[in-house]
Design an enzyme around this catalytic site. Structure first.
Site, PDB file in Angstrom:
ATOM      1  N   CYS A 113       0.826  -1.199   0.000  1.00 29.46           N
ATOM      2  CA  CYS A 113       0.000   0.000   0.000  1.00 29.46           C
ATOM      3  C   CYS A 113       0.858   1.244   0.000  1.00 29.46           C
ATOM      4  O   CYS A 113       0.357   2.345  -0.208  1.00 29.46           O
ATOM      5  CB  CYS A 113      -0.926   0.021   1.216  1.00 29.46           C
ATOM      6  SG  CYS A 113      -0.080   0.331   2.768  1.00 29.46           S
ATOM      7  N   PHE A 251     -14.746   9.721 -11.342  1.00 27.84           N
ATOM      8  CA  PHE A 251     -16.059   9.218 -11.747  1.00 27.84           C
ATOM      9  C   PHE A 251     -16.244   9.268 -13.259  1.00 27.84           C
ATOM     10  O   PHE A 251     -17.299   9.670 -13.763  1.00 27.84           O
ATOM     11  CB  PHE A 251     -17.178   9.997 -11.061  1.00 27.84           C
ATOM     12  CG  PHE A 251     -17.357   9.656  -9.605  1.00 27.84           C
ATOM     13  CD1 PHE A 251     -17.698   8.370  -9.217  1.00 27.84           C
ATOM     14  CD2 PHE A 251     -17.187  10.625  -8.631  1.00 27.84           C
ATOM     15  CE1 PHE A 251     -17.861   8.050  -7.872  1.00 27.84           C
ATOM     16  CE2 PHE A 251     -17.350  10.316  -7.284  1.00 27.84           C
ATOM     17  CZ  PHE A 251     -17.691   9.025  -6.902  1.00 27.84           C
ATOM     18  N   CYS A 252     -15.216   8.860 -13.991  1.00 32.72           N
ATOM     19  CA  CYS A 252     -15.273   8.884 -15.451  1.00 32.72           C
ATOM     20  C   CYS A 252     -16.009   7.644 -15.955  1.00 32.72           C
ATOM     21  O   CYS A 252     -15.410   6.656 -16.370  1.00 32.72           O
ATOM     22  CB  CYS A 252     -13.863   8.951 -16.036  1.00 32.72           C
ATOM     23  SG  CYS A 252     -12.959  10.434 -15.574  1.00 32.72           S
ATOM     24  N   ARG A 253     -17.308   7.711 -15.905  1.00 31.97           N
ATOM     25  CA  ARG A 253     -18.148   6.607 -16.352  1.00 31.97           C
ATOM     26  C   ARG A 253     -19.582   7.096 -16.471  1.00 31.97           C
ATOM     27  O   ARG A 253     -19.935   8.152 -15.955  1.00 31.97           O
ATOM     28  CB  ARG A 253     -18.059   5.434 -15.376  1.00 31.97           C
ATOM     29  CG  ARG A 253     -18.459   5.765 -13.938  1.00 31.97           C
ATOM     30  CD  ARG A 253     -18.369   4.533 -13.062  1.00 31.97           C
ATOM     31  NE  ARG A 253     -18.916   4.764 -11.734  1.00 31.97           N
ATOM     32  CZ  ARG A 253     -18.207   4.747 -10.617  1.00 31.97           C
ATOM     33  NH1 ARG A 253     -16.895   4.541 -10.678  1.00 31.97           N
ATOM     34  NH2 ARG A 253     -18.777   4.924  -9.441  1.00 31.97           N
ATOM     35  N   ASN A 254     -20.391   6.294 -17.177  1.00 32.92           N
ATOM     36  CA  ASN A 254     -21.824   6.572 -17.297  1.00 32.92           C
ATOM     37  C   ASN A 254     -22.107   7.994 -17.773  1.00 32.92           C
ATOM     38  O   ASN A 254     -22.956   8.701 -17.243  1.00 32.92           O
ATOM     39  CB  ASN A 254     -22.537   6.310 -15.967  1.00 32.92           C
ATOM     40  CG  ASN A 254     -22.393   4.883 -15.497  1.00 32.92           C
ATOM     41  OD1 ASN A 254     -22.324   3.966 -16.317  1.00 32.92           O
ATOM     42  ND2 ASN A 254     -22.322   4.682 -14.190  1.00 32.92           N
ATOM     43  N   ARG A 256     -20.434  10.794 -17.576  1.00 33.91           N
ATOM     44  CA  ARG A 256     -20.155  11.893 -16.653  1.00 33.91           C
ATOM     45  C   ARG A 256     -18.695  11.878 -16.255  1.00 33.91           C
ATOM     46  O   ARG A 256     -17.962  10.921 -16.529  1.00 33.91           O
ATOM     47  CB  ARG A 256     -21.019  11.798 -15.391  1.00 33.91           C
ATOM     48  CG  ARG A 256     -20.762  10.527 -14.580  1.00 33.91           C
ATOM     49  CD  ARG A 256     -21.236  10.664 -13.141  1.00 33.91           C
ATOM     50  NE  ARG A 256     -20.366  11.534 -12.362  1.00 33.91           N
ATOM     51  CZ  ARG A 256     -20.527  11.749 -11.057  1.00 33.91           C
ATOM     52  NH1 ARG A 256     -21.514  11.156 -10.394  1.00 33.91           N
ATOM     53  NH2 ARG A 256     -19.708  12.548 -10.404  1.00 33.91           N
TER      54      ARG A 256
END
Length: 287
Positions: A113, A251-254, A256
């Site tokens: 991590c 949030f690069c999907r759907n 938007r």
């Protein structure tokens, strides 16, 4: 379990339960192996990684963790397979090695991590490194880019178990894809490949994961100016992107996307050659 010759995937007989029925099938699994990074003969860390593009990973990790400042300070990379994993021997300049030893005196160790085992809080955040301001991206290219992701993720398509870091050019074409069970390692592989000139310098990168602060920190070390992520960005990642002068989009999907920082690099005007149907996504992406 049968190990494939390329060692990237394995096959396993499993029972599949679906719609109240059970059947026996052969499943493809992503291999996760121990990879030890050894600098000038001294073990530094052990990562769990997909055994592909390991030289790029070693170089990218060494650069993104700022163990060296530039590729010429890495004198050699040798990969050795052993019974219980893979050893990567990395030779760096004496100056860099002395600095690494000094750093290690105040660290308990590292894990995949990138933070667990850091002995003191100040070592979690490296000094802010600002990127240049030379890249722009028209976000109306993004839908076609997202549509092309599936075809680029060969290991994920087989296993469903890997993340990817992708190099994008100015028109959103995916020029190179690096997969790994660890999202940080996928990005390190990309950084190493760019440093070695195995692929073009990215106009932007696309991550199939969330954007954590360490992903932004690694990108800043490689002078990557624009990051697109399929999932969300953390608050600390956004704060760091602001300081590093990085354009961070999540949030690069759907249909938007959310522009978190330095939106001045993002062009929103729909051009006819980009959207031949004369439909604009500028309201969706840039409002």
């Amino acid at each position: 379990m049968d190990l494939n010759s390329n060692q990237i995937t394995s096959s396993k007989s499993v029972s599949l339960y679906r719609s109240a029925n059970t059947s026996d099938i052969t499943e493809t699994l992503a291999n996760e192996v121990r990879v030890a990074l050894i600098y000038n003969g001294i073990s530094h860390t052990v990562m769990m990684a997909t055994p592909a593009n390991l030289e790029q990973f070693a170089i990218g990790f060494t650069l993104s963790e700022r163990i060296v400042d530039q590729l010429t300070e890495i004198k050699g990379v040798d990969i050795e397979e052993v019974d219980n994993g893979i050893l990567i021997h990395i030779e760096i300049t004496n100056r860099c090695f002395m600095a690494l030893k000094e750093q290690r005196r105040s660290m308990a160790g590292r894990t995949g991590c990138g933070l667990c085992g850091v002995a003191q809080l100040e070592h979690a955040m490296k000094p802010v490194k600002q990127v240049s301001m030379q890249r722009r991206f028209n976000i109306n290219y993004l839908p076609a880019t997202l549509d092309a992701i599936a075809a680029q993720q060969s290991v994920f398509n087989e296993t469903g178990a890997t993340h990817a870091a992708m190099v994008l050019n100015r028109t959103g074409d995916i020029c190179a894809t690096f997969e790994d069970v660890g999202r940080h390692i996928a990005l390190d592989k990309l950084i190493g490949a760019v440093a070695r000139h195995d692929c073009p310098v990215p106009q932007a990168i696309l991550l199939t994961s969330r954007a954590s602060f360490e992903m932004v920190q690694k990108a800043a070390s490689a002078n990557i100016e624009i990051i697109f992520a399929i999932s969300a960005a953390t608050a600390l990642a956004v704060e760091l992107a602001e300081k590093c002068n990085i354009t961070l989009v999540g949030f690069c999907r759907n249909n938007r996307a959310t522009i978190y920082s330095h939106g001045e690099r993002i062009d929103c005007d729909a051009a006819e050659q980009i959207l031949p149907k004369q439909t604009s996504l500028s309201q969706v992406y840039c409002s």
